[in-house]
Design a protein around this motif. Structure first.
Motif, PDB file in Angstrom:
ATOM      1  N   GLU A 164       0.821  -1.213   0.000  1.00  0.00           N
ATOM      2  CA  GLU A 164       0.000   0.000   0.000  1.00  0.00           C
ATOM      3  C   GLU A 164       0.857   1.266   0.000  1.00  0.00           C
ATOM      4  O   GLU A 164       0.460   2.297  -0.564  1.00  0.00           O
ATOM      5  CB  GLU A 164      -0.976   0.012   1.170  1.00  0.00           C
ATOM      6  N   GLU A 167       1.887   1.679  -3.609  1.00  0.00           N
ATOM      7  CA  GLU A 167       0.748   2.148  -4.395  1.00  0.00           C
ATOM      8  C   GLU A 167       0.529   3.644  -4.178  1.00  0.00           C
ATOM      9  O   GLU A 167       0.279   4.396  -5.128  1.00  0.00           O
ATOM     10  CB  GLU A 167      -0.518   1.378  -4.006  1.00  0.00           C
ATOM     11  N   ALA A 171       0.958   6.697  -6.891  1.00  0.00           N
ATOM     12  CA  ALA A 171      -0.283   7.403  -7.220  1.00  0.00           C
ATOM     13  C   ALA A 171      -0.148   8.910  -7.105  1.00  0.00           C
ATOM     14  O   ALA A 171      -0.960   9.641  -7.688  1.00  0.00           O
ATOM     15  CB  ALA A 171      -1.420   6.914  -6.323  1.00  0.00           C
ATOM     16  N   GLN A 266      -2.619   6.502   3.659  1.00  0.00           N
ATOM     17  CA  GLN A 266      -4.072   6.330   3.713  1.00  0.00           C
ATOM     18  C   GLN A 266      -4.802   7.477   3.018  1.00  0.00           C
ATOM     19  O   GLN A 266      -5.784   7.252   2.300  1.00  0.00           O
ATOM     20  CB  GLN A 266      -4.510   6.206   5.179  1.00  0.00           C
ATOM     21  N   THR A 268      -3.615   9.346   0.593  1.00  0.00           N
ATOM     22  CA  THR A 268      -3.363   9.243  -0.843  1.00  0.00           C
ATOM     23  C   THR A 268      -4.286   8.225  -1.489  1.00  0.00           C
ATOM     24  O   THR A 268      -4.873   8.488  -2.554  1.00  0.00           O
ATOM     25  CB  THR A 268      -1.895   8.846  -1.097  1.00  0.00           C
ATOM     26  N   LEU A 269      -4.422   7.067  -0.864  1.00  0.00           N
ATOM     27  CA  LEU A 269      -5.287   6.041  -1.429  1.00  0.00           C
ATOM     28  C   LEU A 269      -6.751   6.496  -1.419  1.00  0.00           C
ATOM     29  O   LEU A 269      -7.519   6.171  -2.334  1.00  0.00           O
ATOM     30  CB  LEU A 269      -5.117   4.734  -0.659  1.00  0.00           C
ATOM     31  N   LYS A 270      -7.131   7.276  -0.412  1.00  0.00           N
ATOM     32  CA  LYS A 270      -8.490   7.841  -0.359  1.00  0.00           C
ATOM     33  C   LYS A 270      -8.690   8.830  -1.497  1.00  0.00           C
ATOM     34  O   LYS A 270      -9.718   8.805  -2.195  1.00  0.00           O
ATOM     35  CB  LYS A 270      -8.698   8.528   0.989  1.00  0.00           C
ATOM     36  N   ARG A 271      -7.724   9.718  -1.697  1.00  0.00           N
ATOM     37  CA  ARG A 271      -7.841  10.703  -2.776  1.00  0.00           C
ATOM     38  C   ARG A 271      -7.777  10.033  -4.148  1.00  0.00           C
ATOM     39  O   ARG A 271      -8.385  10.518  -5.109  1.00  0.00           O
ATOM     40  CB  ARG A 271      -6.739  11.755  -2.648  1.00  0.00           C
ATOM     41  N   LYS A 272      -7.048   8.942  -4.229  1.00  0.00           N
ATOM     42  CA  LYS A 272      -6.993   8.202  -5.493  1.00  0.00           C
ATOM     43  C   LYS A 272      -8.386   7.673  -5.842  1.00  0.00           C
ATOM     44  O   LYS A 272      -8.811   7.745  -7.005  1.00  0.00           O
ATOM     45  CB  LYS A 272      -5.995   7.046  -5.372  1.00  0.00           C
ATOM     46  N   ARG A 273      -9.087   7.153  -4.842  1.00  0.00           N
ATOM     47  CA  ARG A 273     -10.439   6.656  -5.083  1.00  0.00           C
ATOM     48  C   ARG A 273     -11.383   7.794  -5.462  1.00  0.00           C
ATOM     49  O   ARG A 273     -12.267   7.640  -6.299  1.00  0.00           O
ATOM     50  CB  ARG A 273     -10.961   5.932  -3.842  1.00  0.00           C
ATOM     51  N   GLU A 274     -11.179   8.966  -4.825  1.00  0.00           N
ATOM     52  CA  GLU A 274     -12.045  10.116  -5.090  1.00  0.00           C
ATOM     53  C   GLU A 274     -11.692  10.816  -6.399  1.00  0.00           C
ATOM     54  O   GLU A 274     -12.510  11.558  -6.949  1.00  0.00           O
ATOM     55  CB  GLU A 274     -11.945  11.123  -3.943  1.00  0.00           C
ATOM     56  N   GLY A 275     -10.448  10.640  -6.860  1.00  0.00           N
ATOM     57  CA  GLY A 275     -10.006  11.299  -8.081  1.00  0.00           C
ATOM     58  C   GLY A 275      -9.718  12.773  -7.896  1.00  0.00           C
ATOM     59  O   GLY A 275      -9.695  13.533  -8.868  1.00  0.00           O
TER      60      GLY A 275
END
Length: 381
Positions: A164, A167, A171, A266, A268-275
């Motif tokens: 993670e 990733e 990202a 965490q 970054t992965l949240k913002r990746k999902r949100e775009g």
């Protein structure tokens, strides 16, 4: 003559059998002993009777380190020998703790880490004087200028067991975000000193910590970037006291670094999902820069997992650091005054480059910004 040789050989065999039997019996006696772990490390030493969390004792007018105003860490757990285990079900924070354990009593690693588009061997490298100052002040240190291409492979090597993190790093859409994240990642994994490429080393890091502070009690050295006393400070700075992250010294595995790597991963992965990576509310400063760095440090200072909060009369806040002109120790962290990493800015109480507390000169070129937004002086990295 021949008979004597035969006798010597027989005697040697008898002695060998005897020692073999004695060794087996001795080993069995240890195996059956009351302590089944003969190589177990001793438990941590009990805390002294006067060891307390001194959040209430940090008088804002206090400007120097004294044992009486020191905040004391809880008993430091003795790092156990690693056993091979599946870490995939651990929380991200626990994975990082397992992969890079923290030992405050270890030495600060003799590493200097910097990042830039090119290495000093490249003809387009324009920070030779700055880069050379770190080497000159730190003979014997390993000094590396890491390019973006090398950083990618280094992070893959160091964080392969924690996908993670990889990733999240991959990202991040802007070089400045990756540069911020890289400094935390390399210090968590390897420790040492990180400093921006547009900084000069005025004094060796061996002089940053006061002689009165035992080096084996310190795991992180940070400096104040901003201490604004103007009523409109929110228009200029993200926090009332802001810790700089253009120069950091740490031992590997420090909990502050573990925490900020967890937060950025965490988020970054949240913002990746949100775009949506960056906006007015989700700026670089808040996302990976000095704002989140400052928040993480204050959270650590007030974390009951690391400090005894039972006798505290309040949280440690900016009031404990505003106006200081000499180092302050909080647990295993040394906080340096604004002069140490920001001399010569001619504001917020920062003194000049020849002051005894001036350690690092920052040119504030904003090398990560577009050319028309770069500046000399003021705040920012």
């Amino acid at each position: 003559m021949a008979s004597r040789k035969v006798l010597s050989f027989k005697r040697a065999v008898v002695f060998a059998v005897f020692f073999l039997i004695a060794f087996i019996l001795l080993r069995r006696s240890h195996t059956n002993a009351s302590d089944p772990e003969p190589f177990r490390k001793p438990p941590p030493k009990p805390a002294a009777a006067n060891d307390q969390h001194a959040g209430a004792k940090h008088d804002p007018s206090t400007t120097s380190y004294t044992p009486e105003t020191d905040t004391v860490l809880k008993d430091k757990p003795v790092p156990a020998q690693k056993a091979i285990q599946d870490i995939s079900k651990m929380s991200l924070y626990d994975k990082l703790a397992y992969q890079y354990p923290y030992d405050v009593e270890s030495k600060f690693p003799a590493y200097i880490w910097q990042t830039w588009k090119w290495t000093p061997a490249n003809g387009e490298f324009t920070f030779r004087d700055e880069e050379a100052s770190w080497t000159m002040q730190h003979p014997g240190f390993v000094h590396e200028v890491i390019t973006d291409q090398v950083a990618v492979h280094l992070i893959r090597l160091l964080y392969a067991p924690i996908p993670e993190v990889l990733e999240a790093y991959n990202a991040l859409p802007k070089p400045v975000l990756k540069a911020d994240f890289f400094r935390y990642l390399i210090l968590l994994a390897r420790g040492g000193i990180y400093s921006d490429i547009d900084t000069f080393a005025i004094k060796s890091a061996l002089e940053w910590i006061p002689d009165s502070v035992p080096k084996e009690s310190i795991g992180l050295v940070i400096g104040i970037e901003a201490d604004p006393d103007r009523p409109d400070w929110k228009d200029w700075y993200s926090r009332r006291i802001q810790f700089c992250q253009w120069t950091i010294q740490s031992k590997p595995g420090h909990p502050v670094l573990r925490d900020i790597v967890s937060r950025i991963t965490q988020e970054t992965l949240k913002r990746k999902r949100e775009g949506l990576f960056l906006s007015k509310e989700k700026s670089v400063v808040e996302f990976t820069g000095p704002a989140v760095w400052t928040d993480t440090i204050f959270d650590y200072f007030n974390d009951p997992r690391y400090f005894d909060m039972r006798t505290s009369q309040g949280n440690i806040s900016y009031l404990n650091f505003t106006g200081i002109d000499s180092p302050k120790k909080v647990g295993d962290v040394v906080v340096l005054p604004i002069t140490s990493f920001s001399p010569g800015v001619q504001q917020m109480g920062a003194k000049d480059y020849d002051d005894p507390m001036a350690f690092v000169k920052h040119d504030f070129e904003g090398t990560w910004k577009p050319e028309n937004e770069r500046h000399i002086g003021g705040s920012g990295n």
